[in-house]
Design an enzyme around this catalytic site. Structure first.
Site, PDB file in Angstrom:
ATOM      1  N   ASP A  63      20.138  63.267  35.789  1.00 43.92           N
ATOM      2  CA  ASP A  63      20.577  63.263  33.891  1.00 43.92           C
ATOM      3  C   ASP A  63      19.458  62.774  33.281  1.00 43.92           C
ATOM      4  O   ASP A  63      17.601  62.866  34.421  1.00 43.92           O
ATOM      5  CB  ASP A  63      21.516  61.641  34.014  1.00 43.92           C
ATOM      6  CG  ASP A  63      21.866  61.435  32.657  1.00 43.92           C
ATOM      7  OD1 ASP A  63      23.142  61.454  32.269  1.00 43.92           O
ATOM      8  OD2 ASP A  63      21.094  62.335  31.534  1.00 43.92           O
TER       9      ASP A  63
HETATM   10  C1  GLC Z   1      21.626  61.678  28.185  1.00 45.58           C
HETATM   11  C2  GLC Z   1      23.606  61.828  28.919  1.00 45.58           C
HETATM   12  C3  GLC Z   1      23.820  63.502  29.590  1.00 45.58           C
HETATM   13  C4  GLC Z   1      23.308  64.419  28.701  1.00 45.58           C
HETATM   14  C5  GLC Z   1      21.706  64.204  28.741  1.00 45.58           C
HETATM   15  C6  GLC Z   1      21.103  65.947  28.130  1.00 45.58           C
HETATM   16  O1  GLC Z   1      21.112  60.387  28.756  1.00 45.58           O
HETATM   17  O2  GLC Z   1      23.656  60.741  29.818  1.00 45.58           O
HETATM   18  O3  GLC Z   1      25.394  62.933  29.609  1.00 45.58           O
HETATM   19  O4  GLC Z   1      24.229  65.458  29.046  1.00 45.58           O
HETATM   20  O5  GLC Z   1      21.173  63.099  28.785  1.00 45.58           O
HETATM   21  O6  GLC Z   1      21.083  64.861  27.138  1.00 45.58           O
END
Ligand code: GLC
Length: 715
Positions: free
Chosen positions: A265
């Site tokens: 993430d």
């Molecule tokens: C965010 C979220 C995740 C998302 C990623 C890209 O922090 O936790 O669910 O897909 O970043 O935006």
């Protein structure tokens, strides 16, 4: 490309090129607009070469921009390896559907698949290859803002939706069907169990509970073919998921059989430093690559330290090769080597984005998501009645909800817009703020309410009050809205409350309302869908997929709870039983609950036998009757209870459901086949199996109603 050709390609890559393939960067790094190249650009301390060769990017959209970026990328990449374009398409791309907590309330997996298919089409023609969806984190705590992204509190229901999302996104032939995108199931694992519902907080649970309740949703998505898995920000048994070797190699890859690509993430690899398991970026990089994290999203520890870690012998170069090969396989599975621009097409984009078919699908699915929580004979509205439509959400286009990235509020239909041509419904003209309504707006609303037969009071959360980093300790509506509601109730007793919200709310202060309609964030077609429910053009069929507590003090409160050694129900007048002094034990609106304009009755529950074996299943049948004058759709729910296990077993567990359409006065027999696999649970040895013994089966219209019968599993 054949797999052997991918191996050959890997063999041609330099170590630096391999490490660059593991990097994911946000769209700004590839923007033509110099002003966008600020902020994280410097923080990541990357060279132009790193940026040019980063294996994937997130947040680029639009066919023209996607084609430009891909063209430039391939020209600059020595081996002409295409890049991957990824983004968050969570409940629609430009045509926005209900938030996933609303999709969960449809109990309609075909609707979820349709939503995903349309989302994929709009994303694919806009040049995207991967969506960071489905989010299948099981949730039991409405304080957590991301419950809006989940389909709810039940492993069985979440699993069925996970399968539907993946099928809708990926279709049957992702390599050649350019109207599809690859699915990335997230967040592995158990992100929804953050202590106290505070986002990013620690998760503490036994391995057995993790396997029993939290892993099934991810497993279902993987079995449905999800191409990527995203790490979660939280710890699992004291180790951040993103550096948790047991979680990703033993559990995800060995136990769940995942062979695809793991992506961190946003920033999660570097976050192991504040977590306190890595002293610096180098240690974080070592933990993550050893755990099997292939793509680093928006930090640059791999770029900075993998070569050094290999040179020092702290990691094997093979770890990098396996990660790169999985990324090349993903690109190959998407057909990018043959067709690097895939579905990107400006003409198709103009024709498909927000087209009428997609809006109609969004409207129909929003209608199915709406849950009628209360109705004391005031709904559906009658055309002859004079109705006042008041409150902050009446004319609001804040109806898309969090994670509606490309969605435009201006393209969404408000409730007032939907009723604009109805002579019988009168709306105010004053702007009504969600938090500090003007005296003029309140005065206007009171004037309308005083002379109306019924009053629709449209209330809700603003979209920023749920979603990521949006946890709340007070899960009531804003105080100003509750005060306004009381003022309206004082002048008209026929109040119908409609709600836009991203979480189960504490609704006790709305008890004076004669009807409560839960619309979630319904998406682009919000007003049309909600109007159709209020007028009875569509009979509400939504059923909750997450419990609404009486009070936040009960949280977590969920239907599939254990019985305890001192169950309140067995001695409700006793002092020393499991209860509160100041509140009930139960949800105010429970899992599986929802009202209809029809009235469904259950009768004649029969079992084909009162015993079954692992090879001889059992068939339960029940008669469902619509004894009203209104055709409707009932969600018939099957719950099982294992009366004695090696571990404490829940009071009931959802093990099947069927949506049944019934004309006025019609009866249908609904059947469920009980197979031995439905009786399995994770034993202390961490293996799912069933025990011989007694079970209670209940079939009904919610988790708190239905007909029951007992049977035995014989071994
Ligand atoms: C965010 C979220 C995740 C998302 C990623 C890209 O922090 O936790 O669910 O897909 O970043 O935006």
């Amino acid at each position: 490309m054949e797999k052997t050709q991918l191996q050959d390609l890997l063999g041609q890559m330099t170590q630096a090129e391999k490490i660059d393939q593991l990097q994911q960067l946000m769209a700004a790094f590839y923007s033509e607009k110099a002003e966008e190249k600020t902020g994280p650009m410097g923080d990541l301390d990357l060279t132009e070469e790193n940026i040019k060769n980063a294996g994937s990017t997130l947040g680029i959209s639009g066919a023209k921009e996607a084609i430009r970026v891909q063209k430039s990328y391939m020209e600059n990449n020595r081996l002409h390896i295409p890049t991957l374009l990824m983004a968050d398409i969570i409940h629609g791309f430009r045509t926005i559907f209900p938030i996933p907590l609303g999709l969960g309330a449809t109990w309609d997996v075909a609707a979820a698949e349709k939503m995903a298919e349309i989302s994929a089409k709009e994303a694919a023609v806009s040049g995207l290859h991967v969506t960071f969806s489905p989010m299948v984190d099981l949730v039991r705590d409405p304080r957590w803002g991301r419950v809006m992204e989940s389909t709810g509190e039940d492993p069985f229901l979440n699993s069925r939706f996970a399968e539907a999302f993946v099928k809708g996104y990926q279709g049957e032939d992702l390599t050649h069907d350019f109207m599809r995108v690859a699915a990335c199931v997230k967040h592995f694992a158990a992100y929804g169990a953050a202590i106290a519902g505070r986002d990013y907080n620690t998760v503490n649970m036994s391995e057995r509970q993790l396997r029993e309740s939290y892993l099934p949703g991810y497993h279902a998505a993987i079995q449905a073919g999800a191409k990527l898995v995203m790490t979660s920000f939280n710890t699992v048994d004291g180790i951040p998921a993103t550096g948790n070797k047991w979680l990703f190699r033993d559990v995800l890859r060995d136990d769940l059989g995942f062979e695809g690509t793991v992506i961190s993430d946003w920033g999660a690899i570097s976050e192991m430093i504040p977590h306190g398991v890595a002293a610096n970026e180098k240690e974080a990089a070592e933990l993550a690559i050893k755990a099997g994290v292939d793509i680093e999203m928006m930090t640059s520890t791999y770029s900075h330290y993998l070569a050094e870690l290999i040179a020092e012998g702290r990691i094997d170069a093979g770890l990098v090769d396996e990660a790169v090969l999985r990324i090349l396989e993903l690109k190959n599975d998407l057909g990018l080597f043959e067709n690097p621009y895939r579905g990107a097409d400006e003409t198709a984009e103009a024709a498909l984005i927000l087209c009428e078919d997609h809006r109609q699908a969004a409207r129909e699915i929003a209608e199915k998501a709406i849950v009628l929580l209360k109705n004391e004979a005031v709904l559906p509205l009658k055309a002859t009645e004079k109705v006042a439509l008041v409150g902050p959400a009446a004319a609001s286009n804040d109806v898309l909800g969090a994670w509606s990235w490309q969605g435009q509020k201006a393209e969404a239909i408000s409730l007032a817009q939907a009723f604009a041509k109805d002579q019988s419904v009168v709306s105010g003209t004053e702007t009504f703020d969600y938090f500090t309504p003007s005296e003029a707006a309140v005065a206007e609303a009171l004037t309308l309410a005083k002379t109306a037969d019924k009053v629709i009071v449209a209330l809700g959360e603003a979209d920023w009050m749920s979603g990521e980093a949006a946890s709340r300790t007070d899960i009531r509506l804003p105080q100003a809205q509750l005060d306004f509601f009381k003022k309206i109730l004082a002048v008209n007793e026929n109040v119908i409350v409609t709600l836009y919200n991203g979480r189960p709310l504490d609704l006790r202060e709305l008890d004076g309302a004669k009807a409560i309609v839960e619309a979630w964030f319904p998406g682009t077609e919000a007003g049309h869908a909600l109007k159709n429910i209020l007028t009875g053009a569509v009979n509400p069929s939504g059923r909750l997929s997450m419990s609404f507590p009486e009070s936040v003090g009960q949280v977590p409160v969920y239907y599939n709870t254990d019985n305890t050694g001192r169950p309140y129900e067995s001695a409700p007048d006793e002092k020393y039983v499991s209860k509160y002094l100041d509140c009930s034990n139960y949800a105010k609106y429970p899992f599986g609950f929802g009202l209809s304009y029809s009235n469904f009755n259950y009768s004649q529950l029969t079992l084909s036998s009162d015993t079954m074996t692992a090879s001889e299943s059992l068939v339960a049948s029940v008669t469902v009757t619509n004894d009203s004058a209104v055709a409707g759709v009932e969600t018939v729910q099957l719950y099982l209870r294992d009366l004695v296990g090696e571990v404490v077993r829940p009071l009931k567990e959802l093990k099947g459901f069927q949506k049944v359409s019934l004309a006025a006065g019609e009866s249908k027999t609904v059947r469920f086949t009980i197979t031995e696999d439905l009786l399995r649970y994770v034993h202390p040895n961490q293996i799912a199996s069933s025990d011989a013994g007694s079970f209670t089966l209940t079939i009904g219209g919610s988790s708190v109603s239905g007909l029951s019968s007992d049977f035995q599993l014989i071994k």
